[in-house]
Design an enzyme around this catalytic site. Structure first.
Site, PDB file in Angstrom:
ATOM      1  N   VAL A 145       0.822  -1.212   0.000  1.00  0.00           N
ATOM      2  CA  VAL A 145       0.000   0.000   0.000  1.00  0.00           C
ATOM      3  C   VAL A 145       0.858   1.265   0.000  1.00  0.00           C
ATOM      4  O   VAL A 145       0.385   2.341   0.354  1.00  0.00           O
ATOM      5  CB  VAL A 145      -0.978   0.021   1.199  1.00  0.00           C
ATOM      6  CG1 VAL A 145      -2.054  -1.027   1.023  1.00  0.00           C
ATOM      7  CG2 VAL A 145      -0.240  -0.183   2.514  1.00  0.00           C
ATOM      8  N   CYS A 146       2.115   1.122  -0.392  1.00  0.00           N
ATOM      9  CA  CYS A 146       3.000   2.284  -0.454  1.00  0.00           C
ATOM     10  C   CYS A 146       3.207   2.714  -1.898  1.00  0.00           C
ATOM     11  O   CYS A 146       3.402   1.883  -2.787  1.00  0.00           O
ATOM     12  CB  CYS A 146       4.348   1.941   0.177  1.00  0.00           C
ATOM     13  SG  CYS A 146       5.345   3.406   0.517  1.00  0.00           S
ATOM     14  N   ILE A 147       3.153   4.010  -2.132  1.00  0.00           N
ATOM     15  CA  ILE A 147       3.323   4.547  -3.484  1.00  0.00           C
ATOM     16  C   ILE A 147       4.454   5.577  -3.523  1.00  0.00           C
ATOM     17  O   ILE A 147       4.470   6.482  -4.356  1.00  0.00           O
ATOM     18  CB  ILE A 147       2.009   5.162  -4.013  1.00  0.00           C
ATOM     19  CG1 ILE A 147       1.451   6.197  -3.034  1.00  0.00           C
ATOM     20  CG2 ILE A 147       0.980   4.078  -4.292  1.00  0.00           C
ATOM     21  CD1 ILE A 147       0.232   6.948  -3.547  1.00  0.00           C
ATOM     22  N   THR A 148       5.421   5.415  -2.619  1.00  0.00           N
ATOM     23  CA  THR A 148       6.532   6.356  -2.526  1.00  0.00           C
ATOM     24  C   THR A 148       7.277   6.494  -3.850  1.00  0.00           C
ATOM     25  O   THR A 148       7.582   7.598  -4.301  1.00  0.00           O
ATOM     26  CB  THR A 148       7.515   5.925  -1.420  1.00  0.00           C
ATOM     27  OG1 THR A 148       6.839   5.953  -0.162  1.00  0.00           O
ATOM     28  CG2 THR A 148       8.717   6.839  -1.363  1.00  0.00           C
TER      29      THR A 148
END
Length: 325
Positions: free
Chosen positions: A172-175
Site C-alpha cells: 500500500v506504499c506509493i513512494t
C-alpha cells in the site's frame, strides 16, 4: 551491484539433516528477548491494535504497536500491568519527545522503541535516538526507515540497536510513484546491500508477499521481517469490514495515506481491500510451519542455516547461479 526482488530469487536446497521438519527451530533472539518467529506485523492502524499486540506478546511473538490516535503512555502502562513486554512506536515530533519524557518520569519505560519515519536517514532521527538513549537507556531502539548502506552505518553510529530497511516496497506504499525514490521493486537487493555493512540486526520492512519471502530475507541478512499485507485482513484485524459481491474484505491502508493522516498532504500511501483470511493464530502457525520447511531445505536446523545456501536469479541481466555471495 545485482538488482533483484523476491520474485526473482529461488534458494537452492542442501541435503536434509532432520527426520521431521518439526525439528527445525524458527526462533530468533532479537534484542533482550527470544521470539517464536523472525516476523512481526507492521505497526499500522489496520494491522495491529491493543488486543492483537497483547495476543502476540502473550504467545511469544514480537510486536510493535503503532503510534496513531493512541495514548502511547497509557498503552505501555496497560501492557506493564498485564506483565507483558512493551514495544511501541515513535515519531520525531514534539509530541513524541513528550511521550518519551512521560515514560521516563512515570517509570514505565519501554523494552523496544521503533522510530520509523518515511525517510529515516535524517538529523531528526539522530536527535530522537539520542533523546531516547538519555531518558530510557535500557530500551532497545529500532530506527529507520533507510535504503542505503550509508543510512545503516549512520543509524548504527547514532546509537540505534537495529535498523529498519525499506523505502516504499509495501503493498500500500506509493513512494516510488510519488517521489521517484525508494526500494520498491528491488527490496531484496537493497536488504543484501545494507546487510553487508551492518554490525547490528536489520529489520527488513515491506515487499513480503509469500511466506517463502521470509526465508529469502533471512538468507540476505535480515534478523527480523516486518510484514503488512500478510498480517492484514484477519477476522481480528482492525479496520472496517466491507462486503463486495458476497465476499468479505478488510480495509488496509498505508501509514502515509490520507486515510491514516486524516488529510491529503504529503501522501505516499493508498488504501486497498484485503480478503478476510480467517484467524491470525492460524496464519502464525502456518507461517512457522512453512519456515520450518525452509530451514529443512537449507540442510540445517536453525534460521542461521538459511544464510549458507546458494541461490539463483531468475531472468534479467543478473540471471544465473550465485555461490555464497
Amino acid at each position: 551491484m545485482e538488482i533483484f526482488d523476491y520474485d526473482n530469487i529461488l534458494l537452492l536446497p542442501r541435503k536434509c539433516r532432520v527426520e521431521s521438519r518439526s525439528e527445525c527451530d524458527t526462533s530468533v533472539q532479537f534484542g533482550p528477548r527470544r521470539f517464536k518467529l523472525p516476523a512481526v506485523p507492521a505497526n499500522m492502524k489496520t494491522v495491529v491494535d491493543e488486543s492483537i499486540t497483547e495476543h502476540l506478546a502473550r504467545n511469544g511473538y514480537f510486536y510493535v504497536m503503532h503510534r496513531f490516535d493512541l495514548d502511547t503512555v497509557a498503552y505501555a502502562k496497560s501492557m506493564r500491568d498485564k506483565g507483558l513486554f512493551v514495544s511501541i512506536s515513535s515519531g520525531v515530533q514534539a509530541a513524541d519527545y513528550a511521550v518519551i519524557d512521560r515514560l521516563a518520569a512515570e517509570g514505565i519505560d519501554a523494552d523496544y522503541i521503533t522510530i520509523d519515519i518515511a525517510h529515516g536517514h535524517a538529523d531528526s532521527v539522530q536527535r530522537m535516538i539520542a533523546h531516547i538513549k538519555n531518558k530510557l537507556p535500557d530500551s532497545f531502539v529500532i530506527a529507520g526507515n533507510v535504503g542505503t548502506p550509508e543510512g545503516v552505518i549512520d543509524l548504527e553510529n547514532w546509537g540505534a540497536d537495529a535498523t529498519k530497511v525499506g523505502i516504499g516496497p509495501g503493498k500500500v506504499c506509493i513512494t516510488r510513484l510519488k517521489t521517484g525514490f525508494g526500494t520498491g521493486g528491488w527490496q531484496l537487493s537493497a536488504l543484501k546491500w545494507c546487510a553487508r555493512v551492518a554490525t547490528k540486526p536489520i529489520v527488513a520492512d515491506g515487499g513480503i508477499r509469500h511466506h517463502g519471502d521470509i526465508a529469502k530475507s533471512m538468507r540476505f541478512g535480515a534478523a527480523m521481517v516486518m510484514i503488512g499485507s500478510l498480517f492484514a485482513g484477519h477476522e481480528e484485524s482492525p479496520g472496517n469490514t466491507v462486503e463486495v459481491d458476497g465476499k468479505l474484505f478488510k480495509e488496509y491502508y498505508g501509514s502515509a495515506s490520507d486515510f491514516n493522516k486524516g488529510e491529503y498532504k504529503h501522501v505516499e500511501g493508498k488504501r486497498i481491500l484485503e480478503p478476510v483470511k480467517g484467524k491470525l493464530a492460524d496464519t502464525l502457525r502456518e507461517m512457522q510451519e512453512d519456515l520450518q520447511s525452509s530451514v529443512s531445505y537449507s540442510g540445517g536446523k536453525t534460521l542461521a542455516d538459511l544464510r549458507k545456501v546458494n541461490y539463483v536469479v531468475l531472468g534479467g541481466e543478473n540471471a544465473g547461479e550465485h555461490l555464497f555471495m
